[in-house]
Design an enzyme around this catalytic site. Structure first.
Site, PDB file in Angstrom:
ATOM      1  N   GLU A 104      -7.364   1.714  -7.682  1.00 22.30           N
ATOM      2  CA  GLU A 104      -6.736   1.365  -6.405  1.00 22.30           C
ATOM      3  C   GLU A 104      -7.321   0.094  -5.789  1.00 22.30           C
ATOM      4  O   GLU A 104      -8.345   0.144  -5.114  1.00 22.30           O
ATOM      5  CB  GLU A 104      -6.886   2.529  -5.404  1.00 22.30           C
ATOM      6  CG  GLU A 104      -6.282   2.210  -4.042  1.00 22.30           C
ATOM      7  CD  GLU A 104      -6.401   3.344  -3.024  1.00 22.30           C
ATOM      8  OE1 GLU A 104      -7.044   4.365  -3.315  1.00 22.30           O
ATOM      9  OE2 GLU A 104      -5.843   3.204  -1.928  1.00 22.30           O
TER      10      GLU A 104
ATOM     11  N   LYS B 252      -2.846   2.179  -8.410  1.00 22.21           N
ATOM     12  CA  LYS B 252      -2.440   2.505  -7.035  1.00 22.21           C
ATOM     13  C   LYS B 252      -2.543   1.246  -6.173  1.00 22.21           C
ATOM     14  O   LYS B 252      -3.585   0.962  -5.600  1.00 22.21           O
ATOM     15  CB  LYS B 252      -3.332   3.625  -6.480  1.00 22.21           C
ATOM     16  CG  LYS B 252      -3.052   3.978  -5.026  1.00 22.21           C
ATOM     17  CD  LYS B 252      -3.652   5.330  -4.644  1.00 22.21           C
ATOM     18  CE  LYS B 252      -3.518   5.600  -3.162  1.00 22.21           C
ATOM     19  NZ  LYS B 252      -3.851   6.976  -2.795  1.00 22.21           N
TER      20      LYS B 252
ATOM     21  N   GLY C 103      -0.835   2.809   3.337  1.00 26.07           N
ATOM     22  CA  GLY C 103      -1.533   1.710   4.001  1.00 26.07           C
ATOM     23  C   GLY C 103      -1.340   1.531   5.496  1.00 26.07           C
ATOM     24  O   GLY C 103      -1.633   0.453   6.016  1.00 26.07           O
ATOM     25  N   GLY C 104      -0.799   2.523   6.180  1.00 28.93           N
ATOM     26  CA  GLY C 104      -0.583   2.377   7.615  1.00 28.93           C
ATOM     27  C   GLY C 104       0.871   2.086   7.971  1.00 28.93           C
ATOM     28  O   GLY C 104       1.209   1.875   9.137  1.00 28.93           O
TER      29      GLY C 104
ATOM     30  N   ARG D  11      -1.494   8.955   4.730  1.00 32.69           N
ATOM     31  CA  ARG D  11      -0.955   8.985   6.092  1.00 32.69           C
ATOM     32  C   ARG D  11       0.550   9.226   6.140  1.00 32.69           C
ATOM     33  O   ARG D  11       1.026  10.027   6.938  1.00 32.69           O
ATOM     34  CB  ARG D  11      -1.321   7.700   6.830  1.00 32.69           C
ATOM     35  CG  ARG D  11      -2.735   7.709   7.352  1.00 32.69           C
ATOM     36  CD  ARG D  11      -3.204   6.330   7.731  1.00 32.69           C
ATOM     37  NE  ARG D  11      -3.432   5.486   6.558  1.00 32.69           N
ATOM     38  CZ  ARG D  11      -3.822   4.208   6.625  1.00 32.69           C
ATOM     39  NH1 ARG D  11      -4.001   3.639   7.806  1.00 32.69           N
ATOM     40  NH2 ARG D  11      -4.041   3.521   5.532  1.00 32.69           N
TER      41      ARG D  11
END
Ligand code: 13P
Length: 340
Positions: A177, A219, A262-263, A292
């Site tokens: 990642e 990733k 990633g938000g 998330r």
């Protein structure tokens, strides 16, 4: 290294119509997420939250693997079954986060190097015994006026490759990642340039370290404008730039590419994946490994209360289903209005 075993696990992780749930938040990160719902992070609240997610009925229809944190790998359901044993029994592969976090890179202000290589061989052997069949290591690349430096990219790619080689030696599939952070004012063009450079460096290091590409999962982050960039790209532009970059830099020997969120909001992360899936077929499976974007709504619906257990599971399954549809290109943004 048992190449056949690694390849078989990697292809199960990237199975069609499913993706990976990242539930490997460190104790500190869980505390931050729980703070948003006014809940204190204790060993028991973390355990019951994870139990709510993992025991959602029919989860294996959408989820092929779950990334766990060290503490979680050792925890049990309320009936006393260790989480990795439970997940394996319901057809979900347990994985484990093995890095120990991104720390400031000495001499390079604003950049980080991910730690966790010391003693990793021993830890991997124990994790395998506990049931983990894949692992994760996250490198963090920050875009700023003077970053990333070539040195920081190289140092992080080197650590990722050392980690991946140790995983494969232990018959554990490495999730590699390299995350290019969404934070900042950079344009999507700058993100594309940096992501390309990062991927090219990472694969050069993976080759140098003799990593078996057929037995790993990449990733990456999506190619997207910085959160504070005044010029936000459209979803279509994000999908096109991301696919173009992956085609340029990811060898077709890699079986699966599983994005992080990633938000991005749950809806954004779902829509971007859907648009990309519709641009296939590709040499690799394009899938998800969201934390998330899969958990945000479930966490709020659960609210840290025993009576929120069913509502949390319902919200979680709803999002897992939408993202799984997107992974096949069958999601429609109008479905955001529909309840579970
Ligand atoms: P997000 O999907 O929240 O970015 O987390 C994925 C992950 O595992 C980060 O390491």
């Amino acid at each position: 290294m048992n190449r056949a075993e690694l390849e078989s696990i990697a292809s199960r992780m990237a199975a069609k119509g499913k993706g990976i749930l990242a539930a490997d938040e460190s104790t500190g990160t869980v505390a931050k997420r729980f703070e948003a719902i006014g809940l204190e992070g204790t060993e028991e609240t973390r355990r019951s939250y994870r139990e709510m997610l993992f025991t959602a009925p029919g989860l294996s229809d959408y989820i092929s693997g779950v990334i766990l944190y060290d503490e979680t790998l050792r925890q049990k359901t309320k009936d006393g079954e260790p989480f990795p044993v439970y997940l394996t029994r319901v057809g979900i592969l347990p994985g484990i986060k093995v890095d120990t976090g991104a720390k400031p890179l000495a001499g390079f202000p604003g950049e980080t190097i991910t730690e966790g290589l010391d003693g990793l061989r021993g830890r991997l052997a124990e994790y395998y015994q506990l049931g983990a069949r894949f692992a994760k290591w996250r490198a963090v690349i920050t875009i700023g006026p003077a970053t990333p430096t070539q040195f920081a990219i190289e140092a992080n790619a080197h650590a990722l490759a050392r980690y991946a080689a140790l995983c494969q030696e232990a018959n554990v599939v490495p999730i590699v990642e390299p995350e290019v952070l969404l934070d900042g004012e950079h344009t999507i063009e700058r993100c594309e340039e940096v992501t390309g450079e990062v991927l090219s460096t990472v694969f050069r290091q993976l080759h140098s370290h003799r990593v078996h590409l057929e037995g790993m999962i990449l990733k990456p982050s999506m190619v997207i404008a910085g959160k504070k960039c005044p010029n936000q790209a459209s979803a279509q532009q994000v999908a096109e730039a991301t696919v173009r970059t992956l085609k340029r830099y990811v060898p077709s020997a890699v079986p699966g590419i599983a994005f992080l969120s990633g938000g991005q909001t749950p809806a954004q992360a779902t829509e971007h994946l859907n648009l990309m899936s519709q641009m296939g077929p590709f040499p690799w499976e394009l899938t998800f490994s969201y934390a998330r974007a899969l958990q945000e709504e479930a966490l709020r619906a659960w609210g840290g209360k025993p009576e929120g257990f069913a509502a949390g599971q319902k919200a979680f399954l709803r999002r897992a289903k939408l993202v799984a549809l997107a992974r096949s290109g069958n999601y429609n943004p109008q479905q955001e209005q529909e309840a579970a």
